[in-house]
Design a protein around this motif. Structure first.
Motif, PDB file in Angstrom:
ATOM      1  N   ILE A   1      87.411  56.903  42.896  1.00  0.00           N
ATOM      2  CA  ILE A   1      87.352  57.896  41.825  1.00  0.00           C
ATOM      3  C   ILE A   1      88.751  58.446  41.572  1.00  0.00           C
ATOM      4  CG2 ILE A   1      86.293  60.033  41.026  1.00  0.00           C
ATOM      5  CD1 ILE A   1      84.290  57.773  41.541  1.00  0.00           C
ATOM      6  N   SER A   2      89.207  58.346  40.329  1.00  0.00           N
ATOM      7  CA  SER A   2      90.553  58.803  39.987  1.00  0.00           C
ATOM      8  C   SER A   2      90.515  60.137  39.249  1.00  0.00           C
ATOM      9  CB  SER A   2      91.260  57.754  39.120  1.00  0.00           C
ATOM     10  OG  SER A   2      90.520  57.509  37.935  1.00  0.00           O
ATOM     11  N   HIS A   3      91.553  60.940  39.501  1.00  0.00           N
ATOM     12  CA  HIS A   3      91.678  62.230  38.814  1.00  0.00           C
ATOM     13  C   HIS A   3      93.124  62.701  38.901  1.00  0.00           C
ATOM     14  CE1 HIS A   3      90.567  66.075  37.155  1.00  0.00           C
ATOM     15  NE2 HIS A   3      91.039  66.720  38.216  1.00  0.00           N
ATOM     16  N   ASN A   4      93.723  62.901  37.743  1.00  0.00           N
ATOM     17  CA  ASN A   4      95.089  63.431  37.659  1.00  0.00           C
ATOM     18  C   ASN A   4      96.079  62.667  38.539  1.00  0.00           C
ATOM     19  OD1 ASN A   4      94.311  65.382  35.814  1.00  0.00           O
ATOM     20  ND2 ASN A   4      94.017  66.974  37.364  1.00  0.00           N
ATOM     21  N   GLY A   5      95.990  61.344  38.480  1.00  0.00           N
ATOM     22  CA  GLY A   5      96.959  60.519  39.187  1.00  0.00           C
ATOM     23  C   GLY A   5      96.670  60.270  40.650  1.00  0.00           C
ATOM     24  N   ASN A   6      95.519  60.721  41.132  1.00  0.00           N
ATOM     25  CA  ASN A   6      95.132  60.488  42.523  1.00  0.00           C
ATOM     26  C   ASN A   6      93.798  59.750  42.575  1.00  0.00           C
ATOM     27  OD1 ASN A   6      97.298  62.014  43.921  1.00  0.00           O
ATOM     28  ND2 ASN A   6      96.385  63.753  42.839  1.00  0.00           N
ATOM     29  N   VAL A   7      93.587  58.996  43.649  1.00  0.00           N
ATOM     30  CA  VAL A   7      92.337  58.257  43.834  1.00  0.00           C
ATOM     31  C   VAL A   7      91.718  58.661  45.163  1.00  0.00           C
ATOM     32  CG1 VAL A   7      91.271  55.986  44.123  1.00  0.00           C
ATOM     33  CG2 VAL A   7      93.135  56.284  42.483  1.00  0.00           C
ATOM     34  N   ARG A   8      90.446  59.061  45.117  1.00  0.00           N
ATOM     35  CA  ARG A   8      89.720  59.340  46.354  1.00  0.00           C
ATOM     36  C   ARG A   8      88.617  58.306  46.533  1.00  0.00           C
ATOM     37  NH1 ARG A   8      84.880  62.684  45.746  1.00  0.00           N
ATOM     38  NH2 ARG A   8      84.545  63.248  43.552  1.00  0.00           N
TER      39      ARG A   8
ATOM     40  N   VAL B   1      82.314  50.659  42.945  1.00  0.00           N
ATOM     41  CA  VAL B   1      82.346  51.178  41.581  1.00  0.00           C
ATOM     42  C   VAL B   1      83.667  51.915  41.375  1.00  0.00           C
ATOM     43  CG1 VAL B   1      81.112  53.294  42.217  1.00  0.00           C
ATOM     44  CG2 VAL B   1      81.101  52.530  39.851  1.00  0.00           C
ATOM     45  N   ILE B   2      84.258  51.725  40.201  1.00  0.00           N
ATOM     46  CA  ILE B   2      85.527  52.376  39.880  1.00  0.00           C
ATOM     47  C   ILE B   2      85.332  53.242  38.642  1.00  0.00           C
ATOM     48  CG2 ILE B   2      86.994  50.656  40.986  1.00  0.00           C
ATOM     49  CD1 ILE B   2      87.433  49.327  38.284  1.00  0.00           C
ATOM     50  N   ALA B   3      85.840  54.474  38.705  1.00  0.00           N
ATOM     51  CA  ALA B   3      85.601  55.406  37.602  1.00  0.00           C
ATOM     52  C   ALA B   3      86.557  56.584  37.710  1.00  0.00           C
ATOM     53  CB  ALA B   3      84.157  55.910  37.638  1.00  0.00           C
ATOM     54  N   ASP B   4      86.580  57.401  36.664  1.00  0.00           N
ATOM     55  CA  ASP B   4      87.324  58.652  36.752  1.00  0.00           C
ATOM     56  C   ASP B   4      86.362  59.788  37.090  1.00  0.00           C
ATOM     57  OD1 ASP B   4      86.217  59.781  34.278  1.00  0.00           O
ATOM     58  OD2 ASP B   4      87.495  58.346  33.233  1.00  0.00           O
TER      59      ASP B   4
ATOM     60  N   ILE C   1      83.168  44.452  41.348  1.00  0.00           N
ATOM     61  CA  ILE C   1      83.861  45.654  40.889  1.00  0.00           C
ATOM     62  C   ILE C   1      83.367  45.980  39.485  1.00  0.00           C
ATOM     63  CG2 ILE C   1      86.073  46.726  40.345  1.00  0.00           C
ATOM     64  CD1 ILE C   1      85.875  46.131  43.280  1.00  0.00           C
ATOM     65  N   ASP C   2      82.838  47.193  39.314  1.00  0.00           N
ATOM     66  CA  ASP C   2      82.322  47.580  38.001  1.00  0.00           C
ATOM     67  C   ASP C   2      82.415  49.088  37.854  1.00  0.00           C
ATOM     68  OD1 ASP C   2      81.205  47.377  35.491  1.00  0.00           O
ATOM     69  OD2 ASP C   2      79.279  46.569  36.154  1.00  0.00           O
ATOM     70  N   GLY C   3      82.287  49.547  36.632  1.00  0.00           N
ATOM     71  CA  GLY C   3      82.250  50.970  36.359  1.00  0.00           C
ATOM     72  C   GLY C   3      80.819  51.473  36.342  1.00  0.00           C
ATOM     73  N   ALA C   4      80.639  52.735  35.964  1.00  0.00           N
ATOM     74  CA  ALA C   4      79.308  53.330  35.864  1.00  0.00           C
ATOM     75  C   ALA C   4      79.366  54.478  34.864  1.00  0.00           C
ATOM     76  CB  ALA C   4      78.826  53.828  37.222  1.00  0.00           C
ATOM     77  N   ASP C   5      78.206  54.810  34.316  1.00  0.00           N
ATOM     78  CA  ASP C   5      78.119  55.936  33.387  1.00  0.00           C
ATOM     79  C   ASP C   5      77.967  57.259  34.130  1.00  0.00           C
ATOM     80  OD1 ASP C   5      78.164  54.215  31.080  1.00  0.00           O
ATOM     81  OD2 ASP C   5      76.103  53.678  31.571  1.00  0.00           O
TER      82      ASP C   5
ATOM     83  N   LYS D   1      82.768  60.962  35.622  1.00  0.00           N
ATOM     84  CA  LYS D   1      81.498  60.259  35.825  1.00  0.00           C
ATOM     85  C   LYS D   1      80.679  60.825  36.999  1.00  0.00           C
ATOM     86  CE  LYS D   1      82.593  57.614  32.452  1.00  0.00           C
ATOM     87  NZ  LYS D   1      82.809  56.176  32.537  1.00  0.00           N
ATOM     88  N   ILE D   2      81.252  61.761  37.746  1.00  0.00           N
ATOM     89  CA  ILE D   2      80.533  62.349  38.877  1.00  0.00           C
ATOM     90  C   ILE D   2      79.519  63.380  38.373  1.00  0.00           C
ATOM     91  CG2 ILE D   2      80.743  63.697  40.990  1.00  0.00           C
ATOM     92  CD1 ILE D   2      81.882  60.925  41.269  1.00  0.00           C
ATOM     93  N   VAL D   3      78.261  63.244  38.813  1.00  0.00           N
ATOM     94  CA  VAL D   3      77.191  64.172  38.424  1.00  0.00           C
ATOM     95  C   VAL D   3      76.405  64.584  39.667  1.00  0.00           C
ATOM     96  CG1 VAL D   3      76.951  63.218  36.094  1.00  0.00           C
ATOM     97  CG2 VAL D   3      75.573  62.278  37.970  1.00  0.00           C
ATOM     98  N   LYS D   4      75.626  65.636  39.527  1.00  0.00           N
ATOM     99  CA  LYS D   4      74.760  66.065  40.631  1.00  0.00           C
ATOM    100  C   LYS D   4      73.544  65.160  40.734  1.00  0.00           C
ATOM    101  CE  LYS D   4      72.152  70.014  42.438  1.00  0.00           C
ATOM    102  NZ  LYS D   4      71.735  71.427  42.207  1.00  0.00           N
ATOM    103  N   ASN D   5      72.920  64.878  39.573  1.00  0.00           N
ATOM    104  CA  ASN D   5      71.707  64.062  39.539  1.00  0.00           C
ATOM    105  C   ASN D   5      71.813  62.991  38.461  1.00  0.00           C
ATOM    106  OD1 ASN D   5      69.993  65.656  41.453  1.00  0.00           O
ATOM    107  ND2 ASN D   5      70.259  67.237  39.887  1.00  0.00           N
ATOM    108  N   ILE D   6      71.196  61.849  38.723  1.00  0.00           N
ATOM    109  CA  ILE D   6      71.124  60.800  37.713  1.00  0.00           C
ATOM    110  C   ILE D   6      70.377  61.319  36.485  1.00  0.00           C
ATOM    111  CG2 ILE D   6      69.965  58.600  37.193  1.00  0.00           C
ATOM    112  CD1 ILE D   6      72.635  58.332  38.659  1.00  0.00           C
ATOM    113  N   GLY D   7      70.940  61.066  35.322  1.00  0.00           N
ATOM    114  CA  GLY D   7      70.333  61.540  34.087  1.00  0.00           C
ATOM    115  C   GLY D   7      70.877  62.868  33.607  1.00  0.00           C
TER     116      GLY D   7
END
Length: 224
Positions: free
Chosen positions: A212-219, A115-118, A80-84, A121-127
């Motif tokens: 992925i968490s957002h405003n009190g919900n996890v998807r 991976v756990i994150a808010d 279990i880890d996060g990501a940028d 951290k979601i992007v279209k492309n790496i970088g």
């Protein structure tokens, strides 16, 4: 409970008795470490942990989790880890810290890597939001930089005190680069095949799922 705490607690559902669990590094991972230690003690799960960094090792010791070193294991049950950054196909960008080698070793040896994150951290492309880090041998950094300059722009990372180069936990330097190429597979291949690069921050086809968490919900997102 904020979004980081929420997603960290949600990850506990994937922990079961007698597991060896890899521990990530960062603020979200810290919430998971605390929650795991509490559940391990209360439910007597006999979980043992392996840390991805000195920071997570100290956090786990403080929380009371039994620890194994990497030379004591052949594989782990769960990491279990996060990501940028996280793309829709679950390619990750990691490495703004200094433990790329340890993190990727755990990711590759895990039966399940989540991976756990808010949502930020979601992007279209790496970088998209951060340069891509590559950990390089100290004697090779200028040669590697010259190769990468043909594909993008970047430089060697300076330490926090700004009085020298940043040094990883394995004693290497870090090059941070932006590339015109945005395809995860192509970037992964470029960096993986460049001599002198010990490891890089693109985690391609390694994560099995993301919470992925957002405003009190996890998807949940799962790799097909």
């Amino acid at each position: 409970m904020n979004d980081k705490e929420l997603v960290a607690h949600q990850a506990l559902q994937y922990v079961s008795e007698n597991m060896i669990v890899g521990l990530g590094t960062g603020s979200t991972a810290n919430f998971f470490i605390d929650a795991l230690a509490k559940r391990n003690k209360e439910e007597k799960l006999n979980v043992r942990a392996v840390s991805s960094s000195v920071v997570s090792m100290m956090k786990a010791k403080e929380a009371g989790l039994p620890l194994l070193s990497m030379d004591q294991i052949k594989e782990i049950d769960l990491y279990i880890d996060g990501a940028d950054e996280i793309t829709p196909d679950l390619t990750l960008l990691k490495g703004r810290g200094y433990d790329l080698v340890r993190e990727k070793l755990l990711a590759r040896s895990a039966k399940k890597f989540i991976v756990i994150a808010d949502e930020s951290k979601i992007v279209k492309n790496i970088g998209d939001n951060f340069p891509i880090p590559s950990e390089v041998h100290p004697f090779a950094w200028e040669l590697v930089k010259n190769v990468l300059m043909k594909k993008g722009t970047g430089d060697i990372r300076i330490n926090a005190a700004k009085d020298g180069y940043a040094i990883t936990s394995c004693g290497n330097f870090v090059l941070d680069f932006n590339f015109a190429e945005k395809t995860s597979e192509a970037l992964n291949n470029l960096l993986s095949l460049t001599p002198g690069i010990v490891e890089h921050g693109i985690f391609y086809n390694l994560a099995h799922g993301a919470l992925i968490s957002h405003n009190g919900n996890v998807r949940e997102i799962w790799r097909s």
